[in-house]
Write an enzyme that holds these catalytic residues in place. Structure first.
Site, short mmCIF file in Angstrom:
data_model
loop_
_atom_site.label_atom_id
_atom_site.label_comp_id
_atom_site.label_asym_id
_atom_site.label_seq_id
_atom_site.Cartn_x
_atom_site.Cartn_y
_atom_site.Cartn_z
N ASN A 54 -5.63 -6.17 13.74
CA ASN A 54 -5.08 -5.41 12.60
C ASN A 54 -5.87 -4.11 12.52
O ASN A 54 -7.01 -4.09 12.08
CB ASN A 54 -5.24 -6.24 11.32
CG ASN A 54 -4.73 -5.49 10.08
OD1 ASN A 54 -4.25 -4.37 10.17
ND2 ASN A 54 -4.85 -6.12 8.93
N LYS A 111 -9.71 -5.10 12.32
CA LYS A 111 -9.96 -6.50 11.96
C LYS A 111 -9.40 -7.36 13.09
O LYS A 111 -8.34 -7.05 13.64
CB LYS A 111 -9.27 -6.85 10.64
CG LYS A 111 -9.87 -6.17 9.42
CD LYS A 111 -9.11 -6.58 8.17
CE LYS A 111 -9.60 -5.78 6.97
NZ LYS A 111 -8.74 -6.01 5.79
N ARG A 166 -0.69 -6.58 14.14
CA ARG A 166 -0.04 -6.32 12.86
C ARG A 166 0.42 -4.86 12.84
O ARG A 166 -0.37 -3.95 13.08
CB ARG A 166 -1.01 -6.55 11.71
CG ARG A 166 -0.37 -6.26 10.35
CD ARG A 166 -1.38 -6.24 9.23
NE ARG A 166 -0.74 -5.98 7.95
CZ ARG A 166 -1.26 -5.22 6.99
NH1 ARG A 166 -2.43 -4.65 7.16
NH2 ARG A 166 -0.62 -5.03 5.86
N HIS A 225 3.85 -6.89 2.92
CA HIS A 225 3.23 -8.23 2.80
C HIS A 225 4.18 -9.33 3.27
O HIS A 225 4.00 -10.49 2.91
CB HIS A 225 2.79 -8.54 1.36
CG HIS A 225 1.70 -7.67 0.84
ND1 HIS A 225 1.66 -7.23 -0.48
CD2 HIS A 225 0.61 -7.15 1.43
CE1 HIS A 225 0.59 -6.48 -0.66
NE2 HIS A 225 -0.07 -6.42 0.49
N LEU A 231 -1.61 -11.26 -4.29
CA LEU A 231 -2.45 -10.44 -5.15
C LEU A 231 -3.80 -10.19 -4.49
O LEU A 231 -4.63 -11.10 -4.36
CB LEU A 231 -2.68 -11.13 -6.51
CG LEU A 231 -1.42 -11.65 -7.22
CD1 LEU A 231 -1.80 -12.41 -8.48
CD2 LEU A 231 -0.47 -10.49 -7.54
N ASN A 275 -6.16 -6.30 -3.12
CA ASN A 275 -6.28 -4.89 -3.51
C ASN A 275 -4.89 -4.27 -3.53
O ASN A 275 -4.57 -3.43 -4.37
CB ASN A 275 -7.20 -4.14 -2.56
CG ASN A 275 -7.63 -2.81 -3.15
OD1 ASN A 275 -8.00 -2.71 -4.31
ND2 ASN A 275 -7.55 -1.76 -2.35
N GLY A 276 -4.03 -4.72 -2.60
CA GLY A 276 -2.61 -4.43 -2.67
C GLY A 276 -1.89 -5.67 -3.20
O GLY A 276 -2.30 -6.78 -2.91
N ARG A 315 -3.92 1.40 -6.78
CA ARG A 315 -2.59 1.99 -6.84
C ARG A 315 -1.98 1.75 -8.21
O ARG A 315 -2.12 0.69 -8.80
CB ARG A 315 -1.68 1.36 -5.77
CG ARG A 315 -2.08 1.65 -4.35
CD ARG A 315 -1.09 1.02 -3.37
NE ARG A 315 -1.65 0.94 -2.04
CZ ARG A 315 -1.53 -0.12 -1.24
NH1 ARG A 315 -0.88 -1.19 -1.63
NH2 ARG A 315 -2.05 -0.10 -0.03
N MET A 367 -11.45 -7.42 -9.04
CA MET A 367 -11.14 -8.30 -10.17
C MET A 367 -12.35 -9.13 -10.61
O MET A 367 -12.54 -9.40 -11.79
CB MET A 367 -9.96 -9.22 -9.82
CG MET A 367 -9.48 -10.08 -10.97
SD MET A 367 -8.89 -9.15 -12.42
CE MET A 367 -7.28 -8.60 -11.86
N GLU A 391 -5.67 -16.43 -5.20
CA GLU A 391 -6.32 -17.68 -4.79
C GLU A 391 -7.60 -17.97 -5.56
O GLU A 391 -8.09 -19.10 -5.53
CB GLU A 391 -6.66 -17.61 -3.29
CG GLU A 391 -5.45 -17.54 -2.38
CD GLU A 391 -5.81 -17.15 -0.95
OE1 GLU A 391 -6.95 -17.47 -0.52
OE2 GLU A 391 -4.97 -16.54 -0.27
N GLU A 403 -2.43 -14.68 7.21
CA GLU A 403 -1.57 -13.76 7.96
C GLU A 403 -1.88 -13.78 9.45
O GLU A 403 -0.99 -13.65 10.29
CB GLU A 403 -1.70 -12.35 7.38
CG GLU A 403 -1.13 -12.23 5.97
CD GLU A 403 -1.49 -10.92 5.30
OE1 GLU A 403 -0.66 -10.00 5.33
OE2 GLU A 403 -2.59 -10.83 4.72
#
Length: 395
Positions: free
Chosen positions: A10, A17, A87, A176, A205, A207-208, A237, A280, A330, A381
């Site tokens: 990715n 990544k 990806r 996503h 849910l 950061n994006g 965002r 968060m 999660e 993913e």
């Protein structure tokens, strides 16, 4: 036949990544990140088994970082690497599923770059570097947008002149998709339902953030649109704002298009509302200490999320369950609880103990008995990209 190994890549503009996925094992044989590429402090970090390690790779570009990674991958794979899954964020209307990479696929990804200028060029850097390093290995592109190509036209079209869609591709694409597809499949398994005969609301849910309505294994609507900015409030965002905000900020403050784009993509969301952080976990701690900005940011985030889920329920024939996934989905019982509290008309209710238990990778049902299902399903993913890659290797 022995279990096969797929390297999943990715690529960002200054990072890679990676994960080595074995089809027979749930844990990654190797995973990590090459970051700050192109800078003197470029670094490769990886985890293998319980061991963590790192290597400075000063000034390394994507190709140099992948070359450093190659011996690690070969070692962890026992010399047997069967393919690479990449990806790719945006596939436009051209790609409705994963594709083996060839010259035409590369050209199509390049042609789609104007729709994802921050992502597709970076994804291409990784693909081109990997093709040079592994010229004989099968390589596959897996598109974030592909899962949403089943949206009906009334869900994907904007109320704009048709020529803008026909000639310039202006429509809702959604993102996503790999995550929404993976978790809805897992949710059906957990609930003992057939994936092809069940209906889900999914909330990814991190950061994006995005939501998705999934009917019989197909995406029927989603919150993100032409770009990943549409929809929910996110880490940095804004999500949905008045479409005339650009003109208002330009006229009243003299802001340029670039300045407004930076505001909406990098300075808004949880960070902008709280004035504190886009994380968060930090906001929940600050909320507990009475921080007004953090409290407001969480309230807006959860209300906007509930509103989106309620709206997407229009696409479902029935509701077999609501899925929470992604780093926040999660790991935040608070966000799940506050969101579900706004969804009384869907008859949703959470079991407090079950909700508190589902953190740090613990999956499970968190609804109150007798109410519609609410599930926490950790996303993966990388495994979905590896599975898509393997499917193409079999054909």
């Amino acid at each position: 036949m022995p279990a096969r190994n797929i390297l999943v890549i990715n690529c960002g503009s200054s990072s890679i990544k990676f994960a080595l996925v074995n089809e027979a094992h749930s844990q990654f044989a190797l995973s990590g990140i090459a970051e700050r590429l192109g800078h003197p402090e470029a670094l490769l970090r990886w985890q293998r088994g319980g061991e963590q390690d790192s290597l400075m790779i000063p000034g390394a570009d994507h190709r140099a970082a992948l070359a450093q990674l190659l011996p690690l991958v070969q070692g962890a794979a026992g010399g047997k690497l069967h393919g690479i899954g990449h990806r790719v964020v945006h596939g436009g209307e051209r790609f409705t599923r994963a594709h083996r990479i060839d010259a035409q696929v590369l050209e199509a990804i390049r042609a789609t770059a104007p729709l994802a200028p921050l992502h597709n060029p970076a994804n291409l850097l990784g693909i081109e570097a990997a093709l040079k390093l592994y010229p004989t290995l099968p390589q596959v592109a897996v598109f974030d947008t592909a899962f949403h190509q089943t949206l009906p036209e009334h869900a994907f079209r904007y109320a704009l002149p048709e020529s803008l869609y026909r000639e310039h591709g202006l429509r809702r694409y959604g993102f996503h998709g790999t995550s929404h597809r993976y978790v809805s499949h897992r949710a059906a398994e957990m609930a003992g339902l057939a994936f092809g005969d069940s209906s889900w609301l999914s909330a990814h849910l991190g950061n994006g953030c995005s939501t998705c309505a999934i009917v019989n294994g197909q995406s029927r609507d989603t919150s993100m649109g032409l770009t990943p900015l549409e929809g929910l409030a996110m880490g940095t965002r804004s999500g949905d704002v008045d479409p005339n905000l650009h003109a208002h900020l330009n006229r009243s403050l003299g802001w340029s298009l670039e300045r407004i784009e930076r505001l909406l993509n990098h300075e808004s969301g949880l960070l902008g509302l709280s004035g504190l952080s886009n994380d968060m976990r930090s906001l929940e701690q600050a909320r507990d200490q009475g921080h007004a900005g953090a409290t407001l940011a969480i309230e807006v985030f959860c209300y906007r999320l509930a509103k989106s889920l309620a709206a997407l329920s229009c696409a479902l024939p029935q509701l077999d369950g609501l899925i929470f996934t992604g780093g926040i989905g999660e790991n935040s019982p608070l966000v799940r609880s506050k969101t579900v509290t706004h969804l009384k008309l869907l008859n949703l209710s959470l079991d407090k103990a079950a909700n508190a238990r589902c953190i740090r990778g613990v999956a499970g049902a968190i609804h109150t008995q007798g109410h519609p299902r609410v599930l926490v399903v950790p996303t993966n993913e990388e495994r979905q990209i590896a599975l898509d890659t393997l499917t193409l290797l079999d054909h």
